[in-house]
Enzyme design. Structure first.
Site, PDB file in Angstrom:
ATOM      1  CG  ASP A  15     -59.097  18.058  25.476  1.00 54.88           C
ATOM      2  OD1 ASP A  15     -58.744  17.755  26.625  1.00 54.88           O
ATOM      3  OD2 ASP A  15     -59.258  19.229  25.091  1.00 54.88           O
ATOM      4  CE  LYS A  18     -52.290  13.964  25.154  1.00 53.93           C
ATOM      5  NZ  LYS A  18     -53.473  14.796  24.867  1.00 53.93           N
ATOM      6  N   GLY A  42     -55.704  16.766  31.658  1.00 56.37           N
ATOM      7  CA  GLY A  42     -56.542  15.705  32.204  1.00 56.37           C
ATOM      8  C   GLY A  42     -56.582  14.494  31.299  1.00 56.37           C
ATOM      9  CG  HIS A  43     -53.933  12.063  30.196  1.00 56.41           C
ATOM     10  ND1 HIS A  43     -52.604  11.690  30.136  1.00 56.41           N
ATOM     11  CD2 HIS A  43     -54.045  13.112  29.355  1.00 56.41           C
ATOM     12  CE1 HIS A  43     -51.965  12.470  29.292  1.00 56.41           C
ATOM     13  NE2 HIS A  43     -52.822  13.347  28.810  1.00 56.41           N
ATOM     14  CD  GLN A 226     -50.947  20.656  28.159  1.00 53.96           C
ATOM     15  OE1 GLN A 226     -49.752  20.491  28.050  1.00 53.96           O
ATOM     16  NE2 GLN A 226     -51.526  20.663  29.341  1.00 53.96           N
TER      17      GLN A 226
END
Length: 438
Positions: A15, A18, A42-43, A226
């Site tokens: 988080d 990235k 999640g990005h 991650q």
């Protein structure tokens, strides 16, 4: 001569932003390849105010002409993949002919979710805080050599036999251990055989594709999922993910040799967050956490869970840089700190009365840490959208230089807002990017 490649990964517990950084940099690369994790990562990317949330698909697809590659180290849920593809198409993103899936990637099937959800909910079991999307059990099957790969998903006979045998075994295990209702293998086969035909056009030997791009002088970015402290080997075990989130995973997770990795770029927040269970030495337990969470919108892109917030941890960042061989740091969410008058930074740990700056391997050691802080002055001025280092308040400049001096890696970029354009690139890093560009 170094290959024109870079690994971009999280230096903390994920988080770190990235997605935005990969998006900002991807315009310089011919291909962006995911090498680990699944649709639990999640990005979030914001381009001119439009928000894209990517869970499995590499951020490179948001750049016309940049190949997005899902490597063999990823575990892929075909149904979730197709839903994400459909959403991107609806947003006007051209994924066809630009997105590729490794024929060697492992497949997530419904019984993986059943097993994980039941295990996380079972009384007396240690809760890891997973997303319950079947990631861990899929990796378990991979290591047990009983998993299903994408190349086998595309063969209806192999798929049917695999599902029938696996359901017989998994249903028995889930019922015996957790009392779970059985999954219908025939229904599962019909659904996944249909999904396989929609996935088929994306499937190729991505290792061969990537090596050809590199051999031809093209540039490749390896996109981490991650963060370092969630790595299966080097993270805060057992509160970790099930794959290699560190730089070493880029080689094993894509089929590109380690000598083809040019540089490693670590992404770190100006503070630290963590989602789910597990030790967190610098976690804030007063109202400062609420301020950071509110200003930084610290809620999971996949789960929506509020993130735990903490002060910057220098020993942890130094450890991350060591494990990954990080040359360059990208500092995100600088603007979130704008209102603070003082900023504590952890410079070491006290464990059982002894001072150390080494991250302990065991959970008990991590949980018994008493952080030792130094306090740096805040700047209490807006840094939002600033793209020139010299225009930052002097205290903000010193905060960044302190991180650089203490962590052992050079700061190359700073994010001062969520949008693609709210990013500064420092001169030394600009030269590196020029050499990486096609």
């Amino acid at each position: 001569m170094r290959a024109k490649t870079a690994v971009v990964l999280g230096a903390q517990w994920g988080d770190e932003g990235k997605g935005k950084i990969v998006d900002v940099l991807s315009g310089r690369f011919a291909a962006v390849a995911r090498y680990a994790g699944g649709h639990n990562a999640g990005h979030t990317v914001i381009i001119k105010g439009q928000k894209f949330v990517l869970q499995l698909i590499p951020c490179g697809v948001l750049r016309p002409g940049c190949k997005g590659i899902i490597g063999n180290g990823v575990v892929l849920d075909p149904v979730a993949f197709l839903k994400e593809v459909s959403k991107l198409r609806d947003l006007g993103v051209d994924v066809d002919g630009q997105l590729y899936v490794s024929n060697r990637a492992q497949v997530i099937l419904p019984y993986h979710r059943m097993i994980e959800l039941a295990a996380e909910s079972a009384p007396g079991r240690q809760k890891i805080g997973t997303t319950s999307r079947g990631i861990g059990p899929s990796y378990e099957d991979k290591m047990a050599r009983s998993g299903l790969r994408i190349v086998d998903l595309l063969n209806p006979k192999i798929l049917q036999t695999h599902i029938e045998n696996a359901c017989q075994e998994k249903n028995a295990i889930a019922h015996a251990l957790f009392g779970s209702a059985p999954i219908d293998s025939a229904k599962m086969f019909d659904e996944y055989a249909a999904a396989a035909e929609q996935v088929r056009p994306f499937v190729t030997d991505t290792g061969n594709l990537l090596n050809k791009v590199i051999a031809g002088g093209g540039s490749v970015m390896f996109e981490g999922a991650q963060g370092t402290m969630l790595d299966i080997d080097h993270g805060t075990y057992p509160f970790v993910t099930s794959s290699s989130a560190t730089a070493g995973g880029a080689a094993t997770g894509t089929g590109v040799g380690p000598t083809a990795i040019g540089t490693v770029i670590g992404v770190t927040k100006a503070y630290v967050t963590r989602v789910g269970e597990g030790p967190f030495p610098t976690e804030i337990h007063d109202s400062s956490a609420d301020i950071l969470r509110a200003r930084g919108n610290e809620y999971g892109a996949v789960t929506g869970r509020p993130r735990r917030c903490g002060w910057l941890d220098i020993p942890l960042l130094r450890y991350s840089n060591q494990v990954n061989g990080t040359e360059w740091l990208v500092v995100t969410k600088m603007d979130v700190m704008d209102e603070l008058a003082e900023i504590p930074v952890c410079i070491g740990y006290e464990i059982d009365g002894r001072f150390t700056d080494v991250v302990p391997a065991d959970v008990q050691g991590l949980e018994s840490i008493v952080p030792r802080y130094t306090t740096l002055p805040g700047w209490q001025q807006s840094t939002k959208g600033i793209t020139d280092f010299e225009h930052l308040p002097l205290a903000a400049q010193e905060y960044l230089r302190f991180q650089e001096r203490e962590s052992g890696a050079k700061i190359g970029m700073v994010s001062t807002g969520p949008d693609r354009d709210q990013t500064m690139i420092l001169p030394g890093f600009a030269d590196v990017l020029e050499t990486l560009s096609n």
